[in-house]
Design a protein around this motif. Structure first.
Motif, PDB file in Angstrom:
ATOM      1  N   VAL A   1     -69.041 -33.046 -25.345  1.00 37.04           N
ATOM      2  CA  VAL A   1     -69.485 -32.108 -24.838  1.00 37.04           C
ATOM      3  C   VAL A   1     -69.892 -31.687 -23.434  1.00 37.04           C
ATOM      4  CG1 VAL A   1     -71.780 -32.225 -26.897  1.00 37.04           C
ATOM      5  CG2 VAL A   1     -72.119 -32.704 -24.323  1.00 37.04           C
ATOM      6  N   PRO A   2     -70.222 -30.453 -22.770  1.00 37.05           N
ATOM      7  CA  PRO A   2     -69.679 -30.199 -21.499  1.00 37.05           C
ATOM      8  C   PRO A   2     -70.326 -30.656 -20.752  1.00 37.05           C
ATOM      9  CG  PRO A   2     -69.521 -27.970 -22.869  1.00 37.05           C
ATOM     10  CD  PRO A   2     -69.816 -29.040 -24.071  1.00 37.05           C
ATOM     11  N   GLY A   3     -70.282 -31.582 -19.521  1.00 39.47           N
ATOM     12  CA  GLY A   3     -70.201 -32.139 -18.423  1.00 39.47           C
ATOM     13  C   GLY A   3     -70.339 -33.649 -18.562  1.00 39.47           C
ATOM     14  N   VAL A   4     -69.814 -34.228 -19.874  1.00 38.78           N
ATOM     15  CA  VAL A   4     -69.837 -35.416 -20.063  1.00 38.78           C
ATOM     16  C   VAL A   4     -68.335 -36.036 -19.935  1.00 38.78           C
ATOM     17  CG1 VAL A   4     -69.686 -37.419 -21.397  1.00 38.78           C
ATOM     18  CG2 VAL A   4     -71.310 -34.901 -21.941  1.00 38.78           C
ATOM     19  N   ARG A   5     -67.394 -35.621 -19.937  1.00 37.32           N
ATOM     20  CA  ARG A   5     -66.589 -35.466 -19.838  1.00 37.32           C
ATOM     21  C   ARG A   5     -66.332 -35.847 -18.024  1.00 37.32           C
ATOM     22  NH1 ARG A   5     -61.613 -37.075 -23.212  1.00 37.32           N
ATOM     23  NH2 ARG A   5     -62.736 -35.782 -24.414  1.00 37.32           N
ATOM     24  N   ASP A   6     -66.533 -34.841 -17.500  1.00 34.58           N
ATOM     25  CA  ASP A   6     -66.556 -34.657 -16.336  1.00 34.58           C
ATOM     26  C   ASP A   6     -66.424 -35.902 -14.951  1.00 34.58           C
ATOM     27  OD1 ASP A   6     -65.077 -32.541 -16.801  1.00 34.58           O
ATOM     28  OD2 ASP A   6     -66.863 -30.731 -16.814  1.00 34.58           O
ATOM     29  N   ARG A   7     -67.779 -36.969 -15.675  1.00 36.61           N
ATOM     30  CA  ARG A   7     -68.448 -37.335 -15.089  1.00 36.61           C
ATOM     31  C   ARG A   7     -68.760 -38.939 -16.632  1.00 36.61           C
ATOM     32  NH1 ARG A   7     -73.961 -37.923 -16.563  1.00 36.61           N
ATOM     33  NH2 ARG A   7     -74.496 -39.117 -15.286  1.00 36.61           N
ATOM     34  N   ILE A   8     -67.220 -39.071 -16.301  1.00 35.47           N
ATOM     35  CA  ILE A   8     -67.397 -40.009 -17.821  1.00 35.47           C
ATOM     36  C   ILE A   8     -67.254 -41.445 -17.099  1.00 35.47           C
ATOM     37  CG2 ILE A   8     -64.615 -40.075 -18.031  1.00 35.47           C
ATOM     38  CD1 ILE A   8     -66.908 -40.477 -20.463  1.00 35.47           C
ATOM     39  N   SER A   9     -67.246 -41.587 -15.386  1.00 38.11           N
ATOM     40  CA  SER A   9     -67.402 -42.718 -15.109  1.00 38.11           C
ATOM     41  C   SER A   9     -68.703 -43.670 -15.143  1.00 38.11           C
ATOM     42  CB  SER A   9     -66.610 -42.767 -14.038  1.00 38.11           C
ATOM     43  OG  SER A   9     -65.195 -43.101 -14.221  1.00 38.11           O
ATOM     44  N   GLU A  10     -69.395 -42.367 -14.638  1.00 39.05           N
ATOM     45  CA  GLU A  10     -71.156 -42.769 -14.541  1.00 39.05           C
ATOM     46  C   GLU A  10     -71.566 -42.700 -15.872  1.00 39.05           C
ATOM     47  OE1 GLU A  10     -69.087 -39.933 -13.253  1.00 39.05           O
ATOM     48  OE2 GLU A  10     -69.199 -40.445 -10.897  1.00 39.05           O
ATOM     49  N   VAL A  11     -71.377 -41.695 -17.404  1.00 37.57           N
ATOM     50  CA  VAL A  11     -72.289 -41.770 -18.218  1.00 37.57           C
ATOM     51  C   VAL A  11     -71.495 -43.509 -18.726  1.00 37.57           C
ATOM     52  CG1 VAL A  11     -71.767 -41.207 -20.984  1.00 37.57           C
ATOM     53  CG2 VAL A  11     -71.470 -39.524 -18.373  1.00 37.57           C
ATOM     54  N   ARG A  12     -70.529 -44.042 -18.507  1.00 36.83           N
ATOM     55  CA  ARG A  12     -70.123 -45.153 -19.194  1.00 36.83           C
ATOM     56  C   ARG A  12     -71.395 -46.566 -18.821  1.00 36.83           C
ATOM     57  NH1 ARG A  12     -65.498 -46.114 -21.754  1.00 36.83           N
ATOM     58  NH2 ARG A  12     -66.686 -47.641 -23.181  1.00 36.83           N
ATOM     59  N   LYS A  13     -71.501 -45.958 -16.977  1.00 35.78           N
ATOM     60  CA  LYS A  13     -72.256 -47.255 -16.608  1.00 35.78           C
ATOM     61  C   LYS A  13     -73.336 -46.944 -16.945  1.00 35.78           C
ATOM     62  CE  LYS A  13     -69.534 -47.210 -12.312  1.00 35.78           C
ATOM     63  NZ  LYS A  13     -69.470 -47.007 -10.297  1.00 35.78           N
ATOM     64  N   GLU A  14     -73.461 -45.955 -17.007  1.00 37.85           N
ATOM     65  CA  GLU A  14     -75.399 -46.104 -17.509  1.00 37.85           C
ATOM     66  C   GLU A  14     -75.155 -46.259 -19.064  1.00 37.85           C
ATOM     67  OE1 GLU A  14     -75.461 -40.947 -17.756  1.00 37.85           O
ATOM     68  OE2 GLU A  14     -75.832 -41.512 -15.254  1.00 37.85           O
ATOM     69  N   GLU A  15     -74.497 -45.901 -19.754  1.00 37.71           N
ATOM     70  CA  GLU A  15     -74.161 -46.378 -21.297  1.00 37.71           C
ATOM     71  C   GLU A  15     -74.222 -47.838 -21.033  1.00 37.71           C
ATOM     72  OE1 GLU A  15     -72.057 -43.556 -23.591  1.00 37.71           O
ATOM     73  OE2 GLU A  15     -71.093 -45.076 -22.637  1.00 37.71           O
ATOM     74  N   MET A  16     -73.690 -48.542 -20.155  1.00 38.75           N
ATOM     75  CA  MET A  16     -73.563 -50.276 -20.539  1.00 38.75           C
ATOM     76  C   MET A  16     -74.981 -51.440 -19.568  1.00 38.75           C
ATOM     77  SD  MET A  16     -71.221 -52.981 -20.324  1.00 38.75           S
ATOM     78  CE  MET A  16     -72.874 -53.925 -20.870  1.00 38.75           C
ATOM     79  N   ALA A  17     -75.517 -50.694 -18.397  1.00 41.93           N
ATOM     80  CA  ALA A  17     -77.002 -50.444 -18.393  1.00 41.93           C
ATOM     81  C   ALA A  17     -77.777 -50.685 -19.268  1.00 41.93           C
ATOM     82  CB  ALA A  17     -77.477 -49.751 -17.040  1.00 41.93           C
ATOM     83  N   GLU A  18     -77.491 -49.445 -20.001  1.00 46.08           N
ATOM     84  CA  GLU A  18     -78.790 -49.660 -21.122  1.00 46.08           C
ATOM     85  C   GLU A  18     -78.672 -50.360 -22.587  1.00 46.08           C
ATOM     86  OE1 GLU A  18     -81.905 -48.012 -23.847  1.00 46.08           O
ATOM     87  OE2 GLU A  18     -81.308 -48.980 -22.021  1.00 46.08           O
ATOM     88  N   ALA A  19     -76.884 -51.202 -22.247  1.00 46.35           N
ATOM     89  CA  ALA A  19     -76.859 -52.306 -23.940  1.00 46.35           C
ATOM     90  C   ALA A  19     -77.203 -53.692 -23.264  1.00 46.35           C
ATOM     91  CB  ALA A  19     -74.692 -51.396 -23.564  1.00 46.35           C
ATOM     92  N   ALA A  20     -77.032 -53.480 -21.721  1.00 47.19           N
ATOM     93  CA  ALA A  20     -77.303 -54.523 -21.178  1.00 47.19           C
ATOM     94  C   ALA A  20     -78.909 -55.181 -21.369  1.00 47.19           C
ATOM     95  CB  ALA A  20     -76.487 -54.937 -19.983  1.00 47.19           C
ATOM     96  N   ARG A  21     -79.836 -54.155 -21.538  1.00 49.04           N
ATOM     97  CA  ARG A  21     -81.257 -54.249 -21.082  1.00 49.04           C
ATOM     98  C   ARG A  21     -81.435 -54.686 -22.462  1.00 49.04           C
ATOM     99  NH1 ARG A  21     -85.588 -52.221 -23.570  1.00 49.04           N
ATOM    100  NH2 ARG A  21     -83.732 -50.063 -24.397  1.00 49.04           N
ATOM    101  N   ILE A  22     -80.834 -53.293 -23.412  1.00 49.05           N
ATOM    102  CA  ILE A  22     -80.956 -53.890 -25.123  1.00 49.05           C
ATOM    103  C   ILE A  22     -80.796 -55.543 -25.558  1.00 49.05           C
ATOM    104  CG2 ILE A  22     -80.279 -53.560 -27.171  1.00 49.05           C
ATOM    105  CD1 ILE A  22     -80.111 -50.629 -26.211  1.00 49.05           C
ATOM    106  N   LEU A  23     -79.592 -56.473 -25.021  1.00 50.85           N
ATOM    107  CA  LEU A  23     -79.639 -57.137 -24.859  1.00 50.85           C
ATOM    108  C   LEU A  23     -79.934 -58.486 -24.474  1.00 50.85           C
ATOM    109  CD1 LEU A  23     -74.729 -56.816 -25.649  1.00 50.85           C
ATOM    110  CD2 LEU A  23     -77.529 -57.651 -27.657  1.00 50.85           C
ATOM    111  N   GLY A  24     -80.369 -58.238 -23.403  1.00 51.47           N
ATOM    112  CA  GLY A  24     -81.690 -58.475 -22.200  1.00 51.47           C
ATOM    113  C   GLY A  24     -80.481 -59.628 -21.208  1.00 51.47           C
ATOM    114  N   VAL A  25     -79.325 -58.827 -20.988  1.00 53.99           N
ATOM    115  CA  VAL A  25     -77.664 -60.204 -20.610  1.00 53.99           C
ATOM    116  C   VAL A  25     -78.262 -59.090 -19.190  1.00 53.99           C
ATOM    117  CG1 VAL A  25     -77.530 -61.111 -22.328  1.00 53.99           C
ATOM    118  CG2 VAL A  25     -76.556 -58.712 -21.205  1.00 53.99           C
ATOM    119  N   GLN A  26     -77.386 -60.366 -18.103  1.00 57.24           N
ATOM    120  CA  GLN A  26     -77.059 -59.711 -17.038  1.00 57.24           C
ATOM    121  C   GLN A  26     -76.061 -59.044 -17.191  1.00 57.24           C
ATOM    122  OE1 GLN A  26     -77.794 -62.609 -13.273  1.00 57.24           O
ATOM    123  NE2 GLN A  26     -78.513 -63.689 -15.035  1.00 57.24           N
ATOM    124  N   GLN A  27     -75.216 -57.867 -16.436  1.00 61.13           N
ATOM    125  CA  GLN A  27     -74.170 -57.264 -16.545  1.00 61.13           C
ATOM    126  C   GLN A  27     -73.338 -57.164 -14.669  1.00 61.13           C
ATOM    127  OE1 GLN A  27     -73.154 -54.202 -15.745  1.00 61.13           O
ATOM    128  NE2 GLN A  27     -70.792 -54.010 -16.269  1.00 61.13           N
TER     129      GLN A  27
END
Length: 300
Positions: free
Chosen positions: A54-80
């Motif tokens: 959707v509009p706005g996601v591809r334009d800031r894909i680097s930031e989105v991927r970092k946000e996704e990674m932070a949430e995945a690490a929180r769920i798994l209980g790991v550092q990243q």
């Protein structure tokens, strides 16, 4: 078994959640330190979930991927942590186009090895996991991830290599993660046949090239981690740009997976300790008492 350190080296954000995630969640829950090292930012990854295209996601894909990674690490209980290299993308076509200038796969091996050695000497893992020589699949970043991980495993222990990156550290064991196991899908299909139900991945299994062999022949170590499959699945969904919640990762219900195949698979590639194969613990053969004593000396 707690108080040890596990480092998982991955090419892109989302790889950690599809390869060995439940194992990491288990070891973290048992009191061990777990660090995911993500080599690239995943900037060139396609948006594979239609709901996120959707509009706005591809334009800031680097930031989105970092946000996704932070949430995945929180769920798994790991550092990243990020190593900071740029995604190479997956070249397609015949002939394939050249890799983009400055991407991770084209960075000199010595440079990327030094960056990973710095993290190893800082975190001081007892065990590392990465990909095999084929990268799990032939993405240039995955193959480079293998090369860098193996080189850094050796270099981190050598006081003459990269002396400005910290004190030498011997990682005791190095594993390759193996997630694409044909036998696993075959057993799932047999379970569906017993139930008289249609196997949702039947076509996928039919297309599997049998001449590639079954990676189970290389597996030395199986980690029972079915109790953490929910965390694995939630971490995958956290990578919303990459993971379609209606895709094949979630085609087989979790209860069937936990019943039929409650493990994740690894191959012991290098070891500096004595262990017996097959294993059911990535830390098998490591002197827990000695490690604890060494940690007390460091704290004094």
């Amino acid at each position: 078994m707690s108080g040890l350190r596990l480092m998982a080296v991955h090419a892109h954000p989302d790889d950690e959640s599809s390869k060995g995630a439940a194992t990491m969640a288990r070891y973290s829950a048992e009191g061990n330190e777990v660090l995911v090292v993500t080599l690239t930012g995943g900037e060139r990854g396609d948006i594979l979930n239609p709901a996120m295209d959707v509009p706005g996601v591809r334009d800031r894909i680097s930031e989105v991927r970092k946000e996704e990674m932070a949430e995945a690490a929180r769920i798994l209980g790991v550092q990243q942590t990020w190593l900071g290299f740029v995604d190479s993308g997956l070249p397609e076509g015949d002939p394939k186009p050249p890799l983009p200038e400055g991407c991770f796969a084209l960075v000199p091996l010595e440079e990327s090895t030094e960056a990973l050695v710095r993290v190893i000497r800082e975190f001081r893992p007892h065990v590392m996991t990465t990909y095999d020589e084929n990268g799990g699949y032939p993405h240039p970043d995955h193959i480079r991830c293998h090369e860098v991980s193996v080189a850094a495993y050796e270099a981190a222990a050598d006081p003459d290599r990269f002396p400005d990156t910290g004190e030498p550290w011997e990682v005791l064991k190095l594993y390759y993660s193996h997630g694409f196991i044909r036998k696993r899908l075959q057993l799932f299909q047999e379970e569906y046949d017993r139930r008289g139900e249609e196997f949702p991945m039947a076509e996928w299994l039919k297309k599997w090239k049998t001449e590639q062999g079954d990676l189970m022949a290389r597996v030395t170590t199986q980690i029972t981690c079915g109790d953490h499959f929910a965390q694995r699945d939630d971490a995958l969904r956290a990578h919303a740009t990459q993971i379609d919640p209606n895709g094949s990762f979630f085609a087989v219900p979790r209860d069937i997976q936990q019943k039929i195949w409650p493990t994740e698979e690894f191959e012991l590639a290098k070891t500096r300790v004595t262990t017996a194969i097959p294993e059911n613990d990535l830390f098998a053969g490591i002197d827990h008492v000695g490690v604890a004593a060494g940690r007390q000396e460091e704290e004094q």
